[in-house]
Design an enzyme around this catalytic site. Structure first.
Site, PDB file in Angstrom:
ATOM      1  N   CYS A  61       0.868  -1.473  -0.122  1.00  0.00           N
ATOM      2  CA  CYS A  61       0.182   0.362  -0.036  1.00  0.00           C
ATOM      3  C   CYS A  61       0.909   0.985   0.159  1.00  0.00           C
ATOM      4  CB  CYS A  61      -0.852   0.644   1.419  1.00  0.00           C
ATOM      5  SG  CYS A  61      -1.852  -1.714   1.724  1.00  0.00           S
ATOM      6  N   ASN A 107       1.759  -0.439   5.639  1.00  0.00           N
ATOM      7  CA  ASN A 107       2.026  -0.545   4.615  1.00  0.00           C
ATOM      8  C   ASN A 107       3.219  -2.280   4.629  1.00  0.00           C
ATOM      9  OD1 ASN A 107       4.197   0.173   1.760  1.00  0.00           O
ATOM     10  ND2 ASN A 107       3.320  -0.834   1.597  1.00  0.00           N
ATOM     11  N   GLY A 108       2.736  -3.289   4.418  1.00  0.00           N
ATOM     12  CA  GLY A 108       3.794  -4.092   3.668  1.00  0.00           C
ATOM     13  C   GLY A 108       2.967  -5.195   4.544  1.00  0.00           C
ATOM     14  N   TYR A 122       9.339  -2.059  -9.742  1.00  0.00           N
ATOM     15  CA  TYR A 122       8.038  -1.948 -10.912  1.00  0.00           C
ATOM     16  C   TYR A 122       7.239  -1.255 -10.113  1.00  0.00           C
ATOM     17  CZ  TYR A 122       2.880  -2.681 -11.649  1.00  0.00           C
ATOM     18  OH  TYR A 122       1.926  -2.428 -11.574  1.00  0.00           O
ATOM     19  N   GLY A 173      -1.749   1.365  -4.108  1.00  0.00           N
ATOM     20  CA  GLY A 173      -3.239   0.643  -4.271  1.00  0.00           C
ATOM     21  C   GLY A 173      -3.783   2.421  -4.644  1.00  0.00           C
TER      22      GLY A 173
HETATM   23  P1  5GP Z   1       2.457 -11.384 -16.373  1.00  0.00           P
HETATM   24  O1  5GP Z   1       1.649 -10.804 -17.191  1.00  0.00           O
HETATM   25  O2  5GP Z   1       3.876 -11.416 -16.725  1.00  0.00           O
HETATM   26  O3  5GP Z   1       1.828 -11.646 -15.213  1.00  0.00           O
HETATM   27  O4  5GP Z   1       2.866  -9.881 -15.109  1.00  0.00           O
HETATM   28  C1  5GP Z   1       4.088  -9.045 -16.248  1.00  0.00           C
HETATM   29  C2  5GP Z   1       3.501  -7.917 -15.950  1.00  0.00           C
HETATM   30  O5  5GP Z   1       3.035  -7.367 -15.272  1.00  0.00           O
HETATM   31  C3  5GP Z   1       4.729  -6.472 -16.732  1.00  0.00           C
HETATM   32  O6  5GP Z   1       4.558  -5.969 -17.578  1.00  0.00           O
HETATM   33  C4  5GP Z   1       4.788  -5.939 -14.636  1.00  0.00           C
HETATM   34  O7  5GP Z   1       4.882  -5.049 -15.474  1.00  0.00           O
HETATM   35  C5  5GP Z   1       2.930  -5.875 -14.497  1.00  0.00           C
HETATM   36  N1  5GP Z   1       3.835  -6.430 -12.826  1.00  0.00           N
HETATM   37  C6  5GP Z   1       4.581  -7.026 -12.053  1.00  0.00           C
HETATM   38  N2  5GP Z   1       4.269  -6.960 -11.099  1.00  0.00           N
HETATM   39  C7  5GP Z   1       2.786  -6.662 -11.263  1.00  0.00           C
HETATM   40  C8  5GP Z   1       2.620  -6.218  -9.500  1.00  0.00           C
HETATM   41  O8  5GP Z   1       2.424  -6.522  -8.070  1.00  0.00           O
HETATM   42  N3  5GP Z   1       1.165  -5.464  -9.821  1.00  0.00           N
HETATM   43  C9  5GP Z   1       0.889  -4.803 -10.964  1.00  0.00           C
HETATM   44  N4  5GP Z   1      -0.750  -4.247 -11.262  1.00  0.00           N
HETATM   45  N5  5GP Z   1       1.445  -5.039 -12.417  1.00  0.00           N
HETATM   46  C10 5GP Z   1       2.494  -6.195 -11.653  1.00  0.00           C
HETATM   47 MG    MG Z   2       4.023  -3.676 -17.402  1.00  0.00          MG
END
Ligand code: 5GP
Ligand code: MG
Length: 473
Positions: free
Chosen positions: A9, A113-114, A260, A37
């Site tokens: 979060c 957050n955590g 990310y 979030g």
């Molecule tokens: P995949 O389609 O391989 O399951 O997810 C990879 C994509 O999801 C990547 O483009 C990455 O930027 C994004 N991504 C990775 N971790 C997360 C996350 O925790 N939340 C969200 N919303 N996107 C994620």
């Molecule tokens: Mg992505």
């Protein structure tokens, strides 16, 4: 432990000048943390001045900040706020934050957050407490309250709770005339301190510096792992800090914040996320350059690394162009949070659209920050080929993710991870890439610039041992 408790979060806290209202500052601070979030948002406020303090209540609702907090207001010059990101299943108003806890006829509000890993043990210890939510944040709040009832000084109770909580936690607490910020001894999640240069005495804390920028505050420093930072009103603003490293843990910043999660314009743990991501792209290129016509990012998460990749190519006199190639519809929510794979696949088509003139007949290097399930990248390769791409080479600025995260990043079932039990060649074949390379773990560490990292999602080796999770007496 319930798998649905995982959260990552955004939190914010501010100690403002007397006779002012800080609601809009918290609102804009949270708005800047929206990427952390989108499920719910909330604000708690208190009026603090020479005459004392008074909690003024709490507002919270489901949705992104402008939806959740539209037409709402809480009075006060001190306050905290929270934006929540969780997985499906635990998405409900009861689980939204801040949480208010009443003890000894007093109220304190807390935002977390955590993810803590020994909730079961703590719940057992707190047998008397009833839990209204399924969130581990409520467990933390109740543990602090449990100690507070026994009559000790609040900060001492907080230290006692820190001794018992294992896992990742950044907390902001609104208690009496104080804003208290706490970061776990491992420092998994980021937490920074800012000050208002125009209004001397105004202090805030936030998950990332982008929230400070949004309200015109300057970055002072990070809350250190294991630190309890206090901004309190006592004839003017007073700041104090005490460090409490319970387990003398090794600092283990979450590497995925850099890959990310954090915003590229933030500075966390004293490093610019943008610089780190660009460096990841450069190192990725140096490790796995491939002859091609264009470098394109998967927007938005792959953009900074792709710029770094292209920069390395230019520095090494390689003939390659950077191109947008894929256009993102920015009004589509995050693909990841849709409940099932079929929905996720459908949504991706509406989210990213290729630009045929950029793609047709080209040899493409496609850069993404991470591959989790492989859904995004597999579909994108198909879309690019449909538009006439001659070759599609995938380069990823995070090593293969193989294990779930216990410390707050939404990576739920390792079974779904494409890299879990497959070689890189097998993955390349499965997603239909001409070639696939991930940044090395050494390259990642070099780009971030410190070895004090948690990368349990890559290795399965947790910085918190089983023994530590059972430490509670
Ligand atoms: P995949 O389609 O391989 O399951 O997810 C990879 C994509 O999801 C990547 O483009 C990455 O930027 C994004 N991504 C990775 N971790 C997360 C996350 O925790 N939340 C969200 N919303 N996107 C994620
Ligand atoms: Mg992505």
């Amino acid at each position: 432990m319930n798998e649905n408790l995982k959260e990552a979060c955004g939190i914010f806290g501010i100690a403002g000048k007397e006779n002012t209202n800080i609601y809009s500052k918290i609102y804009y601070g949270l708005f800047a943390l929206q990427h952390r979030g989108q499920e719910s948002a909330g604000i708690a406020g208190a009026m603090v001045n020479a005459n004392g303090f008074k909690q003024k209540g709490i507002v919270k609702d489901m949705g992104i900040v402008p939806e959740a907090l539209r037409n709402k207001f809480v009075e006060g010059n001190f306050g905290i706020g929270h934006v929540r990101y969780s997985t499906t299943g635990s998405s409900s108003i009861e689980n939204s934050q801040p949480i208010q806890i009443k003890c000894n006829d007093e109220i304190f509000a807390i935002a977390h957050n955590g993810n803590i890993v020994n909730t079961a043990e703590i719940k057992q210890k707190l047998r008397v407490a009833t839990f209204l939510t399924t969130s581990d944040s409520e467990v933390i709040a109740n543990l602090i309250a449990h100690h507070y009832v026994s009559g000790k000084n609040f900060l001492e109770c907080l230290k006692q709770a820190m001794k018992e909580i294992v896992g990742s936690y950044c907390l902001v607490i609104l208690y009496q005339n104080k804003i208290i910020a706490v970061r776990d001894p491992n420092g998994f999640r980021p937490l920074v301190i800012g000050k208002n240069e125009d209004e001397e005495g105004e202090i805030c804390v936030a998950s990332e510096t982008c929230a400070l920028d949004a309200i015109g505050f300057s970055y002072m420093r990070d809350v250190e792992p294991g630190e309890i930072f206090v901004a309190e009103y006592a004839k003017g603003m007073k700041i104090s800090s005490s460090t409490y490293s319970v387990l003398k843990d090794k600092i283990s910043y979450c590497m995925f914040e850099y890959v990310y999660f954090a915003r590229a314009d933030s500075v966390i743990n004293n490093a610019s996320v943008y610089q780190v991501r660009k460096e990841m792209g450069k190192i990725l290129a140096s490790e796995s350059y491939v002859d091609a016509d264009i470098v394109i990012p998967v927007p938005d998460s792959g953009i900074t690394a792709a710029i770094g990749y292209a920069e390395w190519c230019i520095e090494h006199s390689k003939r390659i162009c950077y191109s947008e190639g894929l256009m993102k519809n920015r009004y589509v929510g995050r693909t990841f949070i849709l409940p099932n794979q079929a929905d996720r696949e459908k949504e991706l088509c509406t989210k990213l659209n290729p630009i045929k003139t950029e793609i047709d007949g080209k040899r493409i290097v496609l850069i993404d920050d991470s591959i989790v399930r492989g859904t995004t990248i597999k579909r994108l390769i198909k879309i690019l080929r449909d538009k006439g791409a001659k070759e599609v080479h995938i380069r990823v600025s995070c090593p293969p993710i193989k294990f779930t995260c216990k410390f707050g990043i939404d990576m739920q079932t390792a079974k779904e991870f494409i890299a879990r039990d497959k070689s890189i060649d097998e993955i390349a074949a499965l997603i239909g890439a001409d070639s696939l390379q991930y940044i090395s773990r050494d390259g990642l560490v070099k780009a971030i610039g410190t070895e004090n990292l948690c990368y349990a999602c890559l290795t399965g080796i947790s910085p918190v041992t089983e023994k530590q999770t059972k430490l509670i007496e």
